[in-house]
Design an enzyme around this catalytic site. Structure first.
Site, PDB file in Angstrom:
ATOM      1  N   ASP A 315      -5.244   1.658  10.043  1.00 50.36           N
ATOM      2  CA  ASP A 315      -4.090   2.556  10.066  1.00 50.36           C
ATOM      3  C   ASP A 315      -4.014   3.157  11.458  1.00 50.36           C
ATOM      4  OD1 ASP A 315      -2.005   4.517   9.170  1.00 50.36           O
ATOM      5  OD2 ASP A 315      -2.641   3.812   7.198  1.00 50.36           O
ATOM      6  N   HIS A 385       1.933   1.663  11.548  1.00 44.87           N
ATOM      7  CA  HIS A 385       0.597   2.231  11.363  1.00 44.87           C
ATOM      8  C   HIS A 385      -0.433   1.547  12.266  1.00 44.87           C
ATOM      9  CE1 HIS A 385       1.452   4.942   7.999  1.00 44.87           C
ATOM     10  NE2 HIS A 385       2.290   4.013   7.553  1.00 44.87           N
ATOM     11  N   GLU A 450       6.603   2.054   6.104  1.00 42.43           N
ATOM     12  CA  GLU A 450       6.888   3.195   6.977  1.00 42.43           C
ATOM     13  C   GLU A 450       7.094   2.822   8.438  1.00 42.43           C
ATOM     14  OE1 GLU A 450       5.012   6.926   4.540  1.00 42.43           O
ATOM     15  OE2 GLU A 450       3.680   5.927   5.946  1.00 42.43           O
TER      16      GLU A 450
END
Length: 640
Positions: A315, A385, A450
């Site tokens: 991440d 990420h 995201e």
């Protein structure tokens, strides 16, 4: 200056006309020395924005959840004195005590970093409500300790529980190994309890006969009880281990609480899982978990008959999987600290923190899980990420792109691998080459979540790719990237799993692709309509970092709402799935995101009993669920 000792206290205050409010910080100097020309840095998920207003301090910098402020010019903080400053202009209001500073340190004039003690976020302007009791008094109508509850049960309780269940004789070597596997699992999770099984006869025991049956489907089992004999019939190795786990639970319950639970004298249990995918995810990027903790969690999954361990290995905050072709990923890319490329985040402060899993670690964990019937599905989160990756592999960035041309929802600038840079695919291919040698799972999870709308649009190379391929904006670029990643996986005999945003911008080939619906339940239905296989893992019910009550003193995140154990237990993942789409719904999964998990007690408070509730959602038919029975059983769950 080694004697410095500092405490940073913080509180949240409301502001009329501004729902986000602000923070008040007070730094206490408990050292023997006066300090000047210093800064204080803290990490907090409640971030300041570009519209911040700072009182009695100077803003220095912010990187995602990392914030740094300087004392006023010429200010001296004497021994025993304190300094207070205020920061208004937050990106959201604080609603729980864990929404403030998670860690902090002072940087002195000579550049030394000194840790600060940090307490809970206090609340100004209204009462700070204490956390409530989360489970009611439990009640069982059938006195048997089984979790998750089986498909059908018709039992009569007996007298004293047997000392142990011992093998009747004639078992195969594989059957004996399965008995010992579950025996060892029990001993690891209940180290002071009497073992449930014996391989040879024992006084006061009851015989246990094992029998395979082609009539039972995979993972299914049948238990038949008489006063002298227990017979376990099973469909496959998984069914055998699940049946043995049920017996271990029954016997354990009858021993730990004789007034509530009994071991059956006669009757039968017919059992099989409701869904094939019964998963639990663990984020090890935000907080690193030692190998012993990972294997302990896998043990707990097996005890509750969960069969998927989804391992979130990269991440923005860190890359945790050793890739021999890129050793810097697990040195530079796995280390956060004040003087490191990756700044402190989410609980770490003055001292650098690091951690990764060697390939030898991974092989041992995968083998451990395999013995327990748990499939390890690894995740490398791309293209978003990827701050830790891009900190190491700078050649994967477009040097012509402005360094802050977009920000992720967590506040990271330019954190997504650029689909227009061909070396990106060489990197991904090399990582996959090493991963397929480590993980036998048919799926590799590639994240896909995201990616900020607007990503790459300031990159000349990305804009050239858009024009050349006729791609529409960020999500057209993302779909192009994902399709190429899917080809890389297919060439290596693996299928793509990802979060629901993989379907954005045209998505990928749906056949064989598994997507996890996390944003809201309706997303799962739409994915199924598009032909994707779906695992339901909505944040509103199955994200175990979510707060369990609205009270200020209850810890946890709140962006997906308040998720008490009763809601997790009652939630039906199939929901409004049309009948014709239900074959696409493969199962359910809990997610353990670790921004808030700064210690083991926080982990156990937030994960349990809700993990047990998700386990029952994956196994137990809806008609067999009972909230009060669950409340009686859940407090006995083994914890990390």
């Amino acid at each position: 200056m080694t004697s410095a000792l500092f405490v940073l206290e913080n509180s949240w205050h409301p502001i009329a006309g501004d729902l986000t409010g602000g923070f008040t910080f007070t730094l206490h100097n408990l050292s023997d020395d006066a300090i000047s020309s210093f800064t204080v840095a803290y990490t907090s998920l409640t971030r300041v924005t570009g519209q911040r207003q700072v009182t009695n301090a100077r803003f220095v910098r912010r990187n995602a959840n990392f914030h740094e402020f300087a004392a006023p010019e010429g200010f001296v903080l004497a021994p025993g004195a304190s300094w207070t400053f205020m920061v208004d202009g937050l990106h959201r209001p604080a609603v729980h005590r864990t929404d403030g500073a998670k860690s902090a340190y002072v940087t002195l004039a000579d550049g030394a970093h000194v840790a600060c003690a940090v307490g809970d976020l206090m609340l100004e302007g209204r009462p700070s409500e204490p956390a409530p009791k989360l489970l009611p008094e439990g009640k069982v109508t059938e006195p048997y300790f089984l979790q998750p509850w089986p498909q059908t049960l018709a039992l009569s309780e007996g007298g004293d529980a047997p000392v142990a269940l011992y093998l009747a004789g004639g078992e195969t070597r594989e059957e004996i190994l399965s008995v010992q596997t579950i025996q060892s699992l029990f001993q690891r999770l209940h180290s002071v309890a009497h073992v449930p099984f014996a391989l040879s006869p024992v006084p006061g025991g009851r015989r246990l006969a094992l029998a395979a049956s082609p009539e039972l489907r995979p993972s299914a089992s049948r238990l038949e009880f008489t006063p002298d004999l227990v017979t376990l019939t099973y469909g496959d190795r998984a069914g055998l281990q699940y049946g043995l786990t049920s017996l271990a639970q029954l016997l354990h319950g009858a021993r730990i609480d004789r007034d509530t639970f009994a071991f059956p004298a006669q009757g039968s249990i017919e059992d099989a899982p409701r869904y094939d995918w019964r998963g639990c995810h663990l984020d090890v990027s935000r907080q690193f978990f030692p190998v012993a903790d990972v294997t302990r969690l896998i043990d707990i999954l097996a005890w509750f008959k969960l069969n998927i361990f989804h391992w979130h290995l990269s991440d923005d905050e860190a890359w945790r999987l050793e890739i021999k072709a890129y050793p810097e990923l697990t040195t530079v890319g796995a280390t956060r600290g004040p003087d490191e490329i990756l700044l402190p985040q989410l609980g770490n402060g003055a001292e650098p923190v690091s951690g990764f899993y060697s390939q030898e670690d991974v092989r041992a964990i995968v083998a451990h899980a395999g013995r327990l019937g748990v499939d390890v599905v690894p995740e490398i989160d791309i293209p978003g990420h990827s701050t830790a990756t891009l900190a190491v592999l700078k050649e994967l960035s477009d040097g012509q792109e402005a360094p802050d041309s977009y920000h992720s929802v967590q506040g990271y600038p330019n954190n997504a691998l650029n689909p227009a840079i061909e070396e990106t695919y060489d990197f991904v291919a090399t990582v996959f080459d090493e991963m397929v040698e480590l993980f036998p799972s048919p799926y590799i999870h590639i994240g896909g979540d995201e990616v900020a709308n607007g990503s790459w649009l300031a990159s000349p190379r990305a804009r050239a790719l858009m024009e050349r391929e006729g791609l529409d904006g960020t999500f057209g670029l993302q779909s192009y990237f994902m399709k190429r990643v899917q080809e890389l996986l297919s060439a290596r005999g693996r299928k793509l799993a990802g979060w629901n945003e993989v379907a954005h911008g045209g998505g990928v080939a749906a056949d064989g692709t598994l997507l996890m619906a996390w944003e809201k339940p309706e997303v799962g239905i739409e994915l199924a309509r598009e032909g994707y296989d779906v695992v339901m893992t909505p944040g509103q019910a199955y994200y175990l970092d979510m707060v369990q009550d609205t009270a200020w003193q209850e810890p946890g995140a709140s962006w997906a709402g308040t998720v008490p154990p009763s809601h997790t237990y009652a939630y039906e993942a199939e929901g409004a799935f049309p009948e014709e789409l239900r074959p696409r719904m493969k199962g359910v999964q809990a997610c353990i995101w670790c921004e808030h998990f700064l210690n083991r007690d926080y982990f156990n408070h937030l994960v349990f009993p809700r993990l047990c509730a998700v386990a029952e959602a994956g196994w137990t038919p809806k008609a067999n669920k009972d909230w009060l029975r669950f409340a009686a059983l859940a407090p006995h769950a083994p914890k990390l």
